[in-house]
Scaffold this motif. Sequence first.
Motif, mmCIF file in Angstrom:
data_model
loop_
_atom_site.group_PDB
_atom_site.id
_atom_site.type_symbol
_atom_site.label_atom_id
_atom_site.label_comp_id
_atom_site.label_asym_id
_atom_site.label_seq_id
_atom_site.Cartn_x
_atom_site.Cartn_y
_atom_site.Cartn_z
ATOM 1 N N LEU A 116 0.825 -1.204 0.000
ATOM 2 C CA LEU A 116 0.000 0.000 0.000
ATOM 3 C C LEU A 116 0.865 1.262 0.000
ATOM 4 N N GLU A 117 1.952 1.212 0.743
ATOM 5 C CA GLU A 117 2.855 2.366 0.791
ATOM 6 C C GLU A 117 3.474 2.627 -0.577
ATOM 7 N N GLN A 118 3.786 1.553 -1.305
ATOM 8 C CA GLN A 118 4.347 1.703 -2.651
ATOM 9 C C GLN A 118 3.355 2.383 -3.583
ATOM 10 N N ILE A 119 2.080 2.021 -3.453
ATOM 11 C CA ILE A 119 1.037 2.654 -4.262
ATOM 12 C C ILE A 119 0.963 4.144 -3.962
ATOM 13 N N VAL A 120 0.968 4.496 -2.673
ATOM 14 C CA VAL A 120 0.901 5.903 -2.275
ATOM 15 C C VAL A 120 2.122 6.673 -2.767
ATOM 16 N N ASN A 121 3.304 6.058 -2.654
ATOM 17 C CA ASN A 121 4.531 6.721 -3.112
ATOM 18 C C ASN A 121 4.485 6.993 -4.613
ATOM 19 N N ASN A 122 3.996 6.027 -5.384
ATOM 20 C CA ASN A 122 3.896 6.210 -6.832
ATOM 21 C C ASN A 122 2.902 7.312 -7.182
ATOM 22 N N GLN A 123 1.782 7.364 -6.450
ATOM 23 C CA GLN A 123 0.794 8.412 -6.686
ATOM 24 C C GLN A 123 1.370 9.783 -6.359
ATOM 25 N N THR A 124 2.136 9.857 -5.275
ATOM 26 C CA THR A 124 2.726 11.131 -4.867
ATOM 27 C C THR A 124 3.755 11.606 -5.880
ATOM 28 N N ARG A 125 4.619 10.697 -6.323
ATOM 29 C CA ARG A 125 5.634 11.071 -7.307
ATOM 30 C C ARG A 125 4.994 11.538 -8.611
#
Length: 230
Positions: free
Chosen positions: A198-207
């Motif tokens: 889930l954190e990876q998904i959020v990081n990709n969305q933020t970037r």
Amino acid sequence: MGGSKYNTPVKYTSKLEDFIEEFELCDIWRTKNVDSRLYTWRQRTPLIQCRLDFWLISNFLSSSVTKTSIVPSIKSDHSLIKLTLSGENFSERGPGFWKFNSGLLTDKDYVDIVKNTLSDCDEKYHNLENKNLKWDTMKSEIRGATVKYSKYKNMKLRERESNLKKRQDEIHKNLSRTYLDKDINTLLIELDIVKDDLEQIVNNQTRGLLYDHTPSTAKAMKEIQNISYH
């Protein structure tokens, strides 16, 4: 407070209770979940489970809270306390506005879509002599193709995110019903894996939402322009 298997220090508990009484507050989660056993923080070695986090509200506001729950979070080893409020002054949020995700420029499928769109536009508008009008028309069609692809990709991403969150909630509930240390540790390991995804998904969305002028982005935009004027 909250049902830890370890004794909560009496001094800490006493000070918290005095604070709640002095300012006429209530621990709204416990008020709404009198018999529940849930925790907001855990440690695997040695195994410790505690409800360290509280959402304290004024007593007169407690009637406006229709639901409260403890849910897993990411980027933190503490869970979240979630409240649902009711009242005449609350309204649903609108759909907002669409914003280009620059992370698409590194998506091969999206780059291929842009190239194909530009090639089609170049053929469709080859008799258009006004280059500025031709470029604006191409950009409009690129935007349409981009919105369509973004919606499809976001739908797939939301499905994956939703499944991960459902599994996260299931693990969280199982933790409240499990008493053996071995089983709890197994669940905590799986919870960490789900949280990482889930954190990876959020990081990709933020970037993707950050606008930048990195070489890869500049190169992609230059390539798009070169194709359009070919």
